[in-house]
Design an enzyme around this catalytic site. Structure first.
Site, PDB file in Angstrom:
ATOM      1  N   ARG A  78      -6.451   2.571   4.854  1.00  0.00           N
ATOM      2  CA  ARG A  78      -7.833   2.612   4.378  1.00  0.00           C
ATOM      3  C   ARG A  78      -8.647   3.545   5.282  1.00  0.00           C
ATOM      4  NH1 ARG A  78      -6.238   0.980   0.325  1.00  0.00           N
ATOM      5  NH2 ARG A  78      -6.723  -0.955  -0.760  1.00  0.00           N
TER       6      ARG A  78
ATOM      7  N   HIS B 284      -5.862   9.761  -2.011  1.00  0.00           N
ATOM      8  CA  HIS B 284      -5.519   8.333  -2.203  1.00  0.00           C
ATOM      9  C   HIS B 284      -4.438   8.186  -3.285  1.00  0.00           C
ATOM     10  CE1 HIS B 284      -7.155   3.978  -1.722  1.00  0.00           C
ATOM     11  NE2 HIS B 284      -5.876   3.950  -2.081  1.00  0.00           N
TER      12      HIS B 284
HETATM   13  P1  NDP Z   1       0.858  -6.845   4.060  1.00  0.00           P
HETATM   14  O1  NDP Z   1      -0.157  -7.910   3.944  1.00  0.00           O
HETATM   15  O2  NDP Z   1       2.215  -7.094   3.494  1.00  0.00           O
HETATM   16  O3  NDP Z   1       1.059  -6.442   5.586  1.00  0.00           O
HETATM   17  C1  NDP Z   1      -0.004  -6.315   6.446  1.00  0.00           C
HETATM   18  C2  NDP Z   1       0.510  -6.153   7.852  1.00  0.00           C
HETATM   19  O4  NDP Z   1      -0.603  -5.877   8.699  1.00  0.00           O
HETATM   20  C3  NDP Z   1       1.170  -7.428   8.392  1.00  0.00           C
HETATM   21  O5  NDP Z   1       2.289  -7.094   9.160  1.00  0.00           O
HETATM   22  C4  NDP Z   1       0.088  -8.022   9.281  1.00  0.00           C
HETATM   23  O6  NDP Z   1       0.551  -8.775  10.378  1.00  0.00           O
HETATM   24  C5  NDP Z   1      -0.577  -6.755   9.805  1.00  0.00           C
HETATM   25  N1  NDP Z   1      -1.921  -7.055  10.300  1.00  0.00           N
HETATM   26  C6  NDP Z   1      -2.988  -7.521   9.614  1.00  0.00           C
HETATM   27  N2  NDP Z   1      -4.043  -7.699  10.431  1.00  0.00           N
HETATM   28  C7  NDP Z   1      -3.615  -7.350  11.659  1.00  0.00           C
HETATM   29  C8  NDP Z   1      -4.227  -7.319  12.931  1.00  0.00           C
HETATM   30  N3  NDP Z   1      -5.484  -7.705  13.107  1.00  0.00           N
HETATM   31  N4  NDP Z   1      -3.488  -6.923  13.981  1.00  0.00           N
HETATM   32  C9  NDP Z   1      -2.190  -6.556  13.814  1.00  0.00           C
HETATM   33  N5  NDP Z   1      -1.549  -6.551  12.642  1.00  0.00           N
HETATM   34  C10 NDP Z   1      -2.258  -6.936  11.576  1.00  0.00           C
HETATM   35  O7  NDP Z   1       0.214  -5.534   3.405  1.00  0.00           O
HETATM   36  P2  NDP Z   1       0.958  -4.304   2.698  1.00  0.00           P
HETATM   37  O8  NDP Z   1       1.986  -3.804   3.622  1.00  0.00           O
HETATM   38  O9  NDP Z   1       1.366  -4.668   1.323  1.00  0.00           O
HETATM   39  O10 NDP Z   1      -0.253  -3.265   2.550  1.00  0.00           O
HETATM   40  C11 NDP Z   1      -0.961  -2.779   3.681  1.00  0.00           C
HETATM   41  C12 NDP Z   1      -2.175  -1.956   3.237  1.00  0.00           C
HETATM   42  O11 NDP Z   1      -1.789  -0.702   2.723  1.00  0.00           O
HETATM   43  C13 NDP Z   1      -3.014  -2.555   2.105  1.00  0.00           C
HETATM   44  O12 NDP Z   1      -3.852  -3.589   2.569  1.00  0.00           O
HETATM   45  C14 NDP Z   1      -3.799  -1.350   1.635  1.00  0.00           C
HETATM   46  O13 NDP Z   1      -5.007  -1.252   2.371  1.00  0.00           O
HETATM   47  C15 NDP Z   1      -2.895  -0.163   1.979  1.00  0.00           C
HETATM   48  N6  NDP Z   1      -2.387   0.492   0.779  1.00  0.00           N
HETATM   49  C16 NDP Z   1      -2.688   1.823   0.557  1.00  0.00           C
HETATM   50  C17 NDP Z   1      -2.226   2.468  -0.559  1.00  0.00           C
HETATM   51  C18 NDP Z   1      -2.472   3.910  -0.789  1.00  0.00           C
HETATM   52  O14 NDP Z   1      -2.165   4.422  -1.888  1.00  0.00           O
HETATM   53  N7  NDP Z   1      -2.981   4.656   0.163  1.00  0.00           N
HETATM   54  C19 NDP Z   1      -1.410   1.765  -1.568  1.00  0.00           C
HETATM   55  C20 NDP Z   1      -1.126   0.405  -1.235  1.00  0.00           C
HETATM   56  C21 NDP Z   1      -1.612  -0.211  -0.104  1.00  0.00           C
HETATM   57  P3  NDP Z   1       1.445 -10.089  10.161  1.00  0.00           P
HETATM   58  O15 NDP Z   1       2.806  -9.577   9.810  1.00  0.00           O
HETATM   59  O16 NDP Z   1       1.416 -10.758  11.471  1.00  0.00           O
HETATM   60  O17 NDP Z   1       0.794 -10.860   9.041  1.00  0.00           O
HETATM   61  C1  OXD Z   2      -3.866  -0.369  -2.895  1.00  0.00           C
HETATM   62  C2  OXD Z   2      -4.237   1.029  -2.955  1.00  0.00           C
HETATM   63  O1  OXD Z   2      -4.412  -1.114  -2.086  1.00  0.00           O
HETATM   64  O2  OXD Z   2      -3.849   1.710  -3.926  1.00  0.00           O
HETATM   65  O3  OXD Z   2      -2.985  -0.767  -3.671  1.00  0.00           O
HETATM   66  O4  OXD Z   2      -4.888   1.542  -2.059  1.00  0.00           O
END
Ligand code: NDP
Ligand code: OXD
Length: 309
Positions: free
Chosen positions: A224, A272
């Site tokens: 993001r 994006h």
């Molecule tokens: P998940 O919820 O599966 O994974 C999130 C990870 O982030 C987990 O490992 C979590 O830790 C970690 N995390 C969250 N908060 C913290 C923190 N404060 N400190 C350290 N680690 C933290 O999410 P996804 O992998 O499915 O997606 C991640 C992000 O990717 C989405 O939220 C979205 O914003 C972005 N995205 C972007 C896209 C694009 O097209 N550019 C498309 C899809 C997603 P823990 O394992 O301990 O829970």
């Molecule tokens: C998502 C994205 O969060 O597309 O899926 O950014």
């Protein structure tokens, strides 16, 4: 059963046929033609207007059109007590890993430099390491981070991941929490951000964290725009501390005309598109959650609003 569809970026024409084919009994209402708000059971949304969800007095479940839910949790009038689920679709996960691999290889193989050399007609061989000699750090040990990590490891990169809690998965090296972050940064020649945007991760890519990377490191942010402090990135690039950045997400999207990132020689901008939601594969997953809700079964990929993801 009625579902409100509201996306500020996606067209309902891509969704309605998929939803109707798979669940004909679901009446899909497209914002702003929503009829009686009290008749809406489910809301399938991307960046809904503040207050829209609160206006649906009998709403049972909020379904995100994306993997992230920051666009829902940002609503100050978000109704409490209505469960929220996010989208986890293997199709999107694979797309994200393709994007990350493309950009890691681009940086690893010094493609930005060779582009410039070509423009100038310079024939020059730069020193090149193999993947096994390149450290990649991934912020985020979730669905996306793990898949990208595994695949980068398969290409030979020396990969480590960072999450909130200590985790191990398929021999991926993991660091956790405040203590683990400097360790991961210190070892990451290429840093990939795949975190959710929460109160804790907002601005995590800033002057102080970027300064912990090895000199000449590069950044990929596919999570993001709110993770990155934009002025800090420009400053570390200007100082040479960071050599390049690949950015798919921005604080303001579309990236405004005239923004310094557009023409920066060491920044690659993509609009994006790292992992776009794909209705043919996403619709069955979304409808599965609605069926689960109706049957009183546990939901897939529930969100904890207090945690922010
Ligand atoms: P998940 O919820 O599966 O994974 C999130 C990870 O982030 C987990 O490992 C979590 O830790 C970690 N995390 C969250 N908060 C913290 C923190 N404060 N400190 C350290 N680690 C933290 O999410 P996804 O992998 O499915 O997606 C991640 C992000 O990717 C989405 O939220 C979205 O914003 C972005 N995205 C972007 C896209 C694009 O097209 N550019 C498309 C899809 C997603 P823990 O394992 O301990 O829970
Ligand atoms: C998502 C994205 O969060 O597309 O899926 O950014």
């Amino acid at each position: 059963m009625a579902l409100l569809f509201r996306s500020s970026v996606d067209s309902e024409a891509r969704w309605k046929p998929q939803l109707a084919r798979l669940m004909p009994e679901l009446e899909v209402r497209i914002w702003p033609e929503i009829g009686d708000p009290a008749e809406i059971d489910y809301a399938l949304v991307w960046r809904p207007e503040a207050g829209l969800l609160a206006s649906l007095s009998n709403l049972k479940l909020i379904l995100s059109l994306g993997a992230g839910v920051d666009h829902i949790l940002a609503d100050p009038q978000l109704p409490c007590g209505v469960p929220i689920v996010r989208l986890v679709d293997p199709y999107m996960t694979e797309a994200m890993s393709e994007y990350v691999i493309l950009q890691v290889l681009r940086l690893h193989r010094q493609d930005l430099d060779y582009r410039v050399h070509q423009e100038k007609g310079i024939w020059l061989e730069l020193d090149q390491k193999n993947a096994a000699e390149r450290t990649v750090g991934i912020l985020g040990f979730g669905e996306l981070g793990q898949d990208a990590g595994r695949k980068l490891k398969g290409l030979g990169f020396d990969v480590a991941l960072w999450g909130r809690r200590q985790r191990t998965a398929e021999a991926l090296r993991g660091y956790a929490g405040g203590a683990g972050l400097p360790v991961l940064l210190d070892r990451s020649e290429i840093l990939v951000c795949l975190l959710p945007l929460t109160a804790e991760t907002e601005g995590i890519l800033n002057a102080s964290t970027l300064a912990m990377l090895p000199k000449g490191a590069a950044l990929i942010n596919a999570a993001r725009g709110g993770h990155l402090v934009e002025e800090d990135l420009l400053a570390v690039l200007a100082s040479g501390r960071l050599s390049a950045a690949v950015l798919d997400v921005f604080r303001d999207e579309p990236l405004p005309v005239g923004h310094p990132f557009w023409h920066h020689p060491r920044i690659v901008v993509t609009p994006h598109i790292a992992a776009a939601t794909h209705p043919p594969t996403a619709a069955p997953i979304i409808l599965d959650n609605i069926r689960r809700f109706e049957a009183g079964q546990p939901l897939l990929n529930p969100v904890d609003p207090a945690q922010g993801y």
